[in-house]
Design a protein around this motif. Structure first.
Motif, PDB file in Angstrom:
ATOM      1  N   PHE A  12       0.887  -1.157   0.000  1.00 10.35           N
ATOM      2  CA  PHE A  12       0.000   0.000   0.000  1.00 10.35           C
ATOM      3  C   PHE A  12       0.926   1.209   0.000  1.00 10.35           C
ATOM      4  O   PHE A  12       1.474   1.554   1.048  1.00 10.35           O
ATOM      5  CB  PHE A  12      -0.906   0.021   1.224  1.00 10.35           C
ATOM      6  CG  PHE A  12      -1.875  -1.139   1.281  1.00 10.35           C
ATOM      7  CD1 PHE A  12      -2.941  -1.212   0.391  1.00 10.35           C
ATOM      8  CD2 PHE A  12      -1.722  -2.152   2.218  1.00 10.35           C
ATOM      9  CE1 PHE A  12      -3.836  -2.275   0.434  1.00 10.35           C
ATOM     10  CE2 PHE A  12      -2.616  -3.209   2.269  1.00 10.35           C
ATOM     11  CZ  PHE A  12      -3.672  -3.283   1.372  1.00 10.35           C
ATOM     12  N   ARG A  15       4.229   1.171   2.069  1.00 10.93           N
ATOM     13  CA  ARG A  15       4.140   0.150   3.115  1.00 10.93           C
ATOM     14  C   ARG A  15       3.929  -1.241   2.519  1.00 10.93           C
ATOM     15  O   ARG A  15       3.062  -1.431   1.671  1.00 10.93           O
ATOM     16  CB  ARG A  15       2.946   0.482   4.026  1.00 10.93           C
ATOM     17  CG  ARG A  15       2.854  -0.389   5.266  1.00 10.93           C
ATOM     18  CD  ARG A  15       1.584  -0.101   6.022  1.00 10.93           C
ATOM     19  NE  ARG A  15       1.471   1.297   6.412  1.00 10.93           N
ATOM     20  CZ  ARG A  15       2.029   1.802   7.500  1.00 10.93           C
ATOM     21  NH1 ARG A  15       2.711   1.035   8.306  1.00 10.93           N
ATOM     22  NH2 ARG A  15       1.876   3.072   7.786  1.00 10.93           N
ATOM     23  N   ALA A  17       2.481  -4.623   3.123  1.00  7.92           N
ATOM     24  CA  ALA A  17       1.553  -5.279   4.061  1.00  7.92           C
ATOM     25  C   ALA A  17       1.776  -6.785   4.103  1.00  7.92           C
ATOM     26  O   ALA A  17       1.591  -7.418   5.135  1.00  7.92           O
ATOM     27  CB  ALA A  17       0.111  -4.970   3.676  1.00  7.92           C
ATOM     28  N   GLY A  36      -0.062  -9.902  15.548  1.00  8.97           N
ATOM     29  CA  GLY A  36      -0.541  -8.705  16.244  1.00  8.97           C
ATOM     30  C   GLY A  36      -1.181  -7.716  15.291  1.00  8.97           C
ATOM     31  O   GLY A  36      -1.361  -7.996  14.100  1.00  8.97           O
ATOM     32  N   ASP A  37      -1.501  -6.529  15.822  1.00  4.11           N
ATOM     33  CA  ASP A  37      -2.116  -5.492  15.006  1.00  4.11           C
ATOM     34  C   ASP A  37      -1.178  -5.123  13.860  1.00  4.11           C
ATOM     35  O   ASP A  37       0.017  -4.938  14.072  1.00  4.11           O
ATOM     36  CB  ASP A  37      -2.386  -4.238  15.842  1.00  4.11           C
ATOM     37  CG  ASP A  37      -3.462  -4.488  16.878  1.00  4.11           C
ATOM     38  OD1 ASP A  37      -4.228  -5.453  16.707  1.00  4.11           O
ATOM     39  OD2 ASP A  37      -3.524  -3.731  17.860  1.00  4.11           O
ATOM     40  N   GLY A  38      -1.736  -5.035  12.664  1.00  8.81           N
ATOM     41  CA  GLY A  38      -0.937  -4.604  11.514  1.00  8.81           C
ATOM     42  C   GLY A  38      -0.030  -5.679  10.948  1.00  8.81           C
ATOM     43  O   GLY A  38       0.792  -5.410  10.074  1.00  8.81           O
ATOM     44  N   ALA A  39      -0.179  -6.930  11.417  1.00  8.86           N
ATOM     45  CA  ALA A  39       0.696  -8.008  10.942  1.00  8.86           C
ATOM     46  C   ALA A  39       0.450  -8.340   9.470  1.00  8.86           C
ATOM     47  O   ALA A  39       1.330  -8.863   8.788  1.00  8.86           O
ATOM     48  CB  ALA A  39       0.486  -9.259  11.791  1.00  8.86           C
ATOM     49  N   GLY A  40      -0.774  -8.062   9.000  1.00 10.01           N
ATOM     50  CA  GLY A  40      -1.111  -8.373   7.611  1.00 10.01           C
ATOM     51  C   GLY A  40      -2.215  -9.421   7.476  1.00 10.01           C
ATOM     52  O   GLY A  40      -2.519  -9.859   6.374  1.00 10.01           O
ATOM     53  N   LYS A  41      -2.824  -9.789   8.596  1.00 11.27           N
ATOM     54  CA  LYS A  41      -3.835 -10.858   8.591  1.00 11.27           C
ATOM     55  C   LYS A  41      -5.013 -10.510   7.683  1.00 11.27           C
ATOM     56  O   LYS A  41      -5.385 -11.290   6.807  1.00 11.27           O
ATOM     57  CB  LYS A  41      -4.351 -11.135  10.020  1.00 11.27           C
ATOM     58  CG  LYS A  41      -3.260 -11.486  11.016  1.00 11.27           C
ATOM     59  CD  LYS A  41      -3.820 -11.783  12.392  1.00 11.27           C
ATOM     60  CE  LYS A  41      -4.556 -10.632  13.056  1.00 11.27           C
ATOM     61  NZ  LYS A  41      -3.720  -9.438  13.335  1.00 11.27           N
ATOM     62  N   SER A  42      -5.617  -9.337   7.912  1.00  9.66           N
ATOM     63  CA  SER A  42      -6.797  -8.966   7.109  1.00  9.66           C
ATOM     64  C   SER A  42      -6.429  -8.863   5.639  1.00  9.66           C
ATOM     65  O   SER A  42      -7.197  -9.289   4.772  1.00  9.66           O
ATOM     66  CB  SER A  42      -7.364  -7.612   7.559  1.00  9.66           C
ATOM     67  OG  SER A  42      -7.845  -7.705   8.867  1.00  9.66           O
ATOM     68  N   THR A  43      -5.268  -8.316   5.356  1.00 14.75           N
ATOM     69  CA  THR A  43      -4.855  -8.164   3.963  1.00 14.75           C
ATOM     70  C   THR A  43      -4.759  -9.529   3.293  1.00 14.75           C
ATOM     71  O   THR A  43      -5.245  -9.721   2.166  1.00 14.75           O
ATOM     72  CB  THR A  43      -3.501  -7.421   3.880  1.00 14.75           C
ATOM     73  OG1 THR A  43      -3.646  -6.173   4.559  1.00 14.75           O
ATOM     74  CG2 THR A  43      -3.074  -7.180   2.448  1.00 14.75           C
ATOM     75  N   GLU A 149     -11.041 -12.568  12.321  1.00 16.78           N
ATOM     76  CA  GLU A 149     -11.212 -12.422  13.776  1.00 16.78           C
ATOM     77  C   GLU A 149     -12.648 -12.684  14.233  1.00 16.78           C
ATOM     78  O   GLU A 149     -13.289 -11.822  14.832  1.00 16.78           O
ATOM     79  CB  GLU A 149     -10.745 -11.036  14.234  1.00 16.78           C
ATOM     80  CG  GLU A 149      -9.258 -10.842  13.936  1.00 16.78           C
ATOM     81  CD  GLU A 149      -8.619  -9.717  14.736  1.00 16.78           C
ATOM     82  OE1 GLU A 149      -9.220  -9.252  15.722  1.00 16.78           O
ATOM     83  OE2 GLU A 149      -7.515  -9.320  14.366  1.00 16.78           O
TER      84      GLU A 149
HETATM   85  N1  LIG Z   1      -6.228  -0.126   2.351  1.00 14.13           N
HETATM   86  C1  LIG Z   1      -5.059   0.131   2.948  1.00 14.13           C
HETATM   87  N2  LIG Z   1      -4.340   1.228   2.633  1.00 14.13           N
HETATM   88  C2  LIG Z   1      -3.155   1.480   3.213  1.00 14.13           C
HETATM   89  N3  LIG Z   1      -2.561   0.677   4.125  1.00 14.13           N
HETATM   90  C3  LIG Z   1      -3.222  -0.430   4.477  1.00 14.13           C
HETATM   91  C4  LIG Z   1      -4.503  -0.759   3.917  1.00 14.13           C
HETATM   92  N4  LIG Z   1      -4.908  -1.936   4.468  1.00 14.13           N
HETATM   93  C5  LIG Z   1      -3.934  -2.308   5.336  1.00 14.13           C
HETATM   94  N5  LIG Z   1      -2.932  -1.412   5.343  1.00 14.13           N
HETATM   95  C6  LIG Z   1      -1.673  -1.514   6.132  1.00 14.13           C
HETATM   96  O1  LIG Z   1      -1.139  -2.809   5.910  1.00 14.13           O
HETATM   97  C7  LIG Z   1      -0.633  -3.374   7.123  1.00 14.13           C
HETATM   98  C8  LIG Z   1      -1.345  -4.687   7.418  1.00 14.13           C
HETATM   99  O2  LIG Z   1      -2.688  -4.410   7.780  1.00 14.13           O
HETATM  100  P1  LIG Z   1      -3.764  -5.544   8.121  1.00 14.13           P
HETATM  101  O3  LIG Z   1      -5.077  -4.859   8.349  1.00 14.13           O
HETATM  102  O4  LIG Z   1      -3.699  -6.595   7.097  1.00 14.13           O
HETATM  103  O5  LIG Z   1      -3.206  -6.113   9.491  1.00 14.13           O
HETATM  104  P2  LIG Z   1      -3.922  -7.068  10.545  1.00 14.13           P
HETATM  105  O6  LIG Z   1      -2.920  -8.114  10.877  1.00 14.13           O
HETATM  106  O7  LIG Z   1      -5.235  -7.518  10.024  1.00 14.13           O
HETATM  107  O8  LIG Z   1      -4.098  -6.144  11.794  1.00 14.13           O
HETATM  108  P3  LIG Z   1      -5.422  -5.720  12.594  1.00 14.13           P
HETATM  109  O9  LIG Z   1      -5.742  -6.870  13.465  1.00 14.13           O
HETATM  110  O10 LIG Z   1      -4.952  -4.500  13.348  1.00 14.13           O
HETATM  111  O11 LIG Z   1      -6.456  -5.412  11.541  1.00 14.13           O
HETATM  112  C9  LIG Z   1      -0.828  -2.310   8.176  1.00 14.13           C
HETATM  113  O12 LIG Z   1       0.370  -1.605   8.303  1.00 14.13           O
HETATM  114  C10 LIG Z   1      -1.931  -1.435   7.621  1.00 14.13           C
HETATM  115  O13 LIG Z   1      -1.819  -0.132   8.102  1.00 14.13           O
END
Ligand SMILES: Nc1ncnc2c1ncn2[C@@H]1O[C@H](COP(=O)(O)OP(=O)(O)OP(=O)(O)O)[C@@H](O)[C@H]1O
Length: 273
Positions: A12, A15, A17, A36-43, A149
């Motif tokens: 992104f 960054r 992800a 953890g938060d921001g690890a990339g799970k949702s992506t 989650e």
């Molecule tokens: N649409 C987007 N635009 C810019 N950056 C993004 C976008 N989606 C995710 N990110 C960034 O990519 C990284 C991974 O995010 P992601 O949401 O996949 O993490 P996560 O493990 O699911 O964490 P959480 O539990 O906090 O959601 C983070 O640094 C986030 O800020």
């Protein structure tokens, strides 16, 4: 294999992800994505449903009708009741009549939502709403179930309902990929994928992950290297990556929480070195 990601990288802007991530999701199994938060799970989950397109690497997954997805968002319509939400998504997937009714009522029982069946989703607790979202994702018996989650905000007793639902979907043949921040529940999955900063730190069965862990963890009231230590109960655990503790403290058999923290610390120390 129902779904597979190969060397997936997602950026992104500046960054990264996800960085070179490969994951297999076999039929009949639950794969837990931990981090953890921001690890990339949702992506990563979003790449499987086509909501995020990788910059490089490939993702293979069944067609949209064969996927059930609970996103990190509310996952249900606030202005509809529990039953109406389930009927609505069931209808989208072509279920109707007695078949839809039977599936809906089973899921209402399985999720422990019988007492709230005619309540608006907006009037449910956060945990009940997650369970409704999970039930909606699985109503059409998808071959791939992606859950972001599902248990966050769900109380420990309701988490048992949720796990039963997820295990039943897998026993029914679904490939399940779910993210969680609860490590005790991740230990129960057939396969684990531990992410940190978009990279896979370790993956495999819990036994594989334990067997692959190197180094030693000690337990003491106060650590000698604070940056390599973390609190566990009344003590602090300290990680010695080279396996040679410099203290006269007892070693502990690491559980998943210890392993995830120790590996994340190593990655972060390397990243700042
Ligand atoms: N649409 C987007 N635009 C810019 N950056 C993004 C976008 N989606 C995710 N990110 C960034 O990519 C990284 C991974 O995010 P992601 O949401 O996949 O993490 P996560 O493990 O699911 O964490 P959480 O539990 O906090 O959601 C983070 O640094 C986030 O800020």
């Amino acid at each position: 294999m129902i779904a597979r990601a190969r060397s997936v990288t997602v950026r992104f802007g500046a960054r990264t992800a996800l960085d070179d991530v490969s994951v297999d999701v076999p039929a009949g199994q639950v794969v837990a994505l931990v981090g953890g938060d921001g690890a990339g799970k949702s992506t990563l989950l979003r790449t499987f449903v086509g909501a995020v397109i990788p910059d490089s690497g490939t993702v293979a997954a069944p067609g949209k009708h064969e996927i059930g997805f609970l996103s990190a968002g509310p996952g249900s319509w606030a202005a509809l009741t529990v039953r109406q939400n389930l009927d609505f998504v069931g209808g989208i997937y072509g279920l109707a009549g007695a078949e839809l009714e039977d599936r809906r009522e089973r899921l209402i029982d399985g999720s422990g939502l019988r007492v709230a069946a005619d309540r608006l989703a907006s009037a449910l607790s956060g945990g009940m709403r997650r369970k409704l979202g999970a039930a909606m994702a699985m109503i059409h018996r998808p071959s791939l179930l992606i859950l972001d989650e599902p248990s966050t905000g769900v109380d420990p007793v309701s988490r048992i309902d949720l796990w039963r639902m997820i295990s039943e979907a897998a026993a029914d043949g679904a490939a399940v990929l779910m993210s969680t921040t609860y490590l005790d529940e991740a230990e129960r999955a057939a396969d684990l994928v531990v992410l940190d900063g978009g990279r896979i730190l370790t993956q495999g069965s819990y036994d594989d992950v334990r067997a692959g862990f190197t180094g030693v963890i000690t337990a003491a009231a106060s650590p000698t290297r604070p940056q390599w230590s973390w609190r566990r109960g009344r003590q602090r655990h300290e990680y010695w990556p080279d396996g040679r503790p410099d203290v006269d403290a007892p070693t502990v058999t690491p559980d998943l929480e210890d392993i995830v923290i120790a590996l994340s610390m190593t990655r972060r120390q390397e990243a700042t070195a």
